[in-house]
Design a protein around this motif. Structure first.
Motif, PDB file in Angstrom:
ATOM      1  N   ALA A   1       0.821  -1.217   0.000  1.00 32.97           N
ATOM      2  CA  ALA A   1       0.000   0.000   0.000  1.00 32.97           C
ATOM      3  C   ALA A   1       0.847   1.256   0.000  1.00 32.97           C
ATOM      4  CB  ALA A   1      -0.934  -0.003   1.211  1.00 32.97           C
ATOM      5  N   GLY A   2       2.114   1.152   0.408  1.00 35.78           N
ATOM      6  CA  GLY A   2       2.985   2.322   0.437  1.00 35.78           C
ATOM      7  C   GLY A   2       3.481   2.761  -0.925  1.00 35.78           C
ATOM      8  N   ASN A   3       3.141   2.004  -1.966  1.00 30.31           N
ATOM      9  CA  ASN A   3       3.550   2.364  -3.327  1.00 30.31           C
ATOM     10  C   ASN A   3       2.822   3.644  -3.753  1.00 30.31           C
ATOM     11  OD1 ASN A   3       4.013   2.534  -6.094  1.00 30.31           O
ATOM     12  ND2 ASN A   3       3.992   0.310  -6.365  1.00 30.31           N
ATOM     13  N   GLY A   4       3.585   4.684  -4.053  1.00 27.26           N
ATOM     14  CA  GLY A   4       2.986   5.970  -4.385  1.00 27.26           C
ATOM     15  C   GLY A   4       2.236   6.002  -5.690  1.00 27.26           C
ATOM     16  N   THR A   5       2.389   4.972  -6.544  1.00 27.57           N
ATOM     17  CA  THR A   5       1.704   4.968  -7.839  1.00 27.57           C
ATOM     18  C   THR A   5       0.293   4.391  -7.763  1.00 27.57           C
ATOM     19  OG1 THR A   5       2.578   2.778  -8.419  1.00 27.57           O
ATOM     20  CG2 THR A   5       3.921   4.698  -8.998  1.00 27.57           C
TER      21      THR A   5
ATOM     22  N   LEU B   1       0.806   4.365   7.634  1.00 26.18           N
ATOM     23  CA  LEU B   1       1.388   3.099   7.171  1.00 26.18           C
ATOM     24  C   LEU B   1       2.719   2.826   7.863  1.00 26.18           C
ATOM     25  CD1 LEU B   1       0.644   3.203   3.324  1.00 26.18           C
ATOM     26  CD2 LEU B   1      -0.603   1.980   5.127  1.00 26.18           C
ATOM     27  N   SER B   2       3.525   3.888   8.067  1.00 27.67           N
ATOM     28  CA  SER B   2       4.806   3.715   8.757  1.00 27.67           C
ATOM     29  C   SER B   2       4.601   3.259  10.196  1.00 27.67           C
ATOM     30  CB  SER B   2       5.592   5.027   8.723  1.00 27.67           C
ATOM     31  OG  SER B   2       6.833   4.895   9.392  1.00 27.67           O
ATOM     32  N   THR B   3       3.647   3.908  10.885  1.00 25.54           N
ATOM     33  CA  THR B   3       3.342   3.514  12.266  1.00 25.54           C
ATOM     34  C   THR B   3       2.792   2.098  12.315  1.00 25.54           C
ATOM     35  OG1 THR B   3       2.861   5.816  12.858  1.00 25.54           O
ATOM     36  CG2 THR B   3       2.005   4.108  14.314  1.00 25.54           C
TER      37      THR B   3
END
Length: 406
Positions: free
Chosen positions: A97-101, A319-321
């Motif tokens: 999900a962290g993919n910016g695209t 998402l990082s947390t």
């Protein structure tokens, strides 16, 4: 002295009965395989045999208890294996999900997958054994330990500290389960820091880390907050030790530049993006956090639209947390699994010790009451000869009469 016919008959009959009694006694010993058939045969051995038999029965009871404990722990280990797989799957989805695209629709699809993982973990958390007892309910085993509220949040309703135990040996009471609070809401003792951005942040600042650089630092373990403020048009940040309430020396009123790597309290955190005055980022040692709350926050963030830089920053920070909290949750579940495995290994050791103890008891009992067949067969033959001799003597005496001499 005159010996009457009645006396001779009674004496012969008494001798024959005695010989027959001894003969039958040896026969009974051969039939049962035991030297001590009745307590009167050897009172001391019989008394010791009762004590040894009681010890054997107690040892067997402990062995049965260990079987029950092993079954319960094996079931728990199987469930924990599924839980760890579920958390690993969730972590994979969070990284994806962290993919910016990705578009909002793509993230919504990932959120749907993550919700499936969430429901599966909830089912595992409310798993039962073969008797309908909840594995992770602690002492409270008549209701599901994890309950979903009307707003969709999950809370733990089981016994907070209670853990069912079982007597598996004379001096060992072993926990045969773990409560759900420990498994699904705990963190390992060695867990590091978790950072989180305030929900009210208006800027697009994001963070990477924090990572540990010096655990020996005097401030390591304290909580910290990075706050941003506008000073005559210049955006500055200040790091505050939230444990002591004091600003961290060297990190007060520092001009913010995107990409800065801040080091304080034995930690390092990198900040990216455009911050605004009033934005804050908090860092603290990982505390107990429900895996369900973590996933709920992640699902909500993935389902929210990301049309603005602020929304995209909020998503990345969430998402990082979430990623850090999932790591802590996975480590915690693996720690519990290790504990379960250690208990299963201990049961194997106790089984081995109990087996040797039972063998010793059986040998002692055999020495006390079991029959020496070679000696018994010899006695049996001897008693048989004695009985036959007494019977022959009785017949001979029966035929003796003065009338035979007339």
């Amino acid at each position: 002295m005159r010996i009457s016919t009645v006396t001779m008959f009674e004496s012969s009959l008494s001798s024959m009965n005695r010989q027959q009694s001894d003969f039958l006694k040896v026969g009974q010993q051969l039939a049962t395989g035991r030297r001590v058939v009745n307590p009167s045969d050897d009172p001391q051995a019989a008394s010791r045999a009762v004590s040894v038999s009681q010890s054997m029965a107690l040892t067997q009871q402990y062995a049965d208890s260990r079987v029950t404990a092993a079954n319960a722990l094996s079931q728990e280990e199987s469930v924990l294996n599924s839980v760890s797989d579920g958390i690993a799957s969730a972590k994979t989805l969070i990284i994806q999900a962290g993919n910016g695209t990705l578009s909002d629709a793509d993230r919504a699809s990932i959120a749907a997958e993550l919700r499936g993982v969430y429901e599966n973990l909830l089912g595992q958390a409310n798993a039962t054994d073969g008797n309908g007892t909840y594995l992770f309910g602690g002492y409270k085993d008549d209701a599901p330990p994890f309950v979903k509220a009307t707003d969709g949040s999950v809370s733990y309703k089981g016994s907070d500290e209670g853990v069912r135990e079982q007597q598996v040996d004379a001096s060992r009471r072993m926990p045969v389960g773990d409560n759900g609070k420990t498994v699904f809401e705990g963190v390992p003792s060695g867990a590091g820091y978790v950072a989180s951005a305030a929900p009210g942040n208006n800027g697009s600042v994001t963070f990477t880390g924090p990572t540990r650089v010096d655990a020996a630092d005097p401030g390591y373990g304290d909580g910290y907050e990075v706050s941003f403020a506008d000073n005559a048009g210049v955006l500055e940040y200040t790091v505050t030790n939230t444990t002591t309430g004091n600003a961290v020396p060297g990190h007060t009123g520092v001009t913010y530049t995107a990409g800065d790597s801040l080091e304080f309290g034995g930690l390092s955190v990198t900040l990216e993006g455009a911050a605004q005055a009033g934005d804050t980022i908090s860092m603290a040692k990982a505390e107990d956090r429900s895996i369900f709350t973590t996933l709920e926050n992640a699902i909500a963030a993935l389902e929210a639209p990301t049309e603005s830089a602020k929304a995209r920053a909020a998503l990345q920070n969430t998402l990082s947390t979430t990623s850090r909290e999932l790591d802590n949750s996975l480590d915690n579940v693996l720690t519990v699994r290790a504990s379960v495995g250690a208990r299963l290994n201990e049961l194997d050791v106790l089984d081995s010790v109990g087996g040797n103890r039972s063998l010793t008891y059986e040998q002692t009992l055999s020495e006390l009451v079991d029959l020496d067949y070679a000696k018994a067969i010899s006695d049996y033959t001897l008693r048989q000869v004695g009985l036959q001799a007494s019977q022959k003597a009785f017949v001979d005496i029966q035929g003796m009469s003065l009338f035979d001499r007339l």
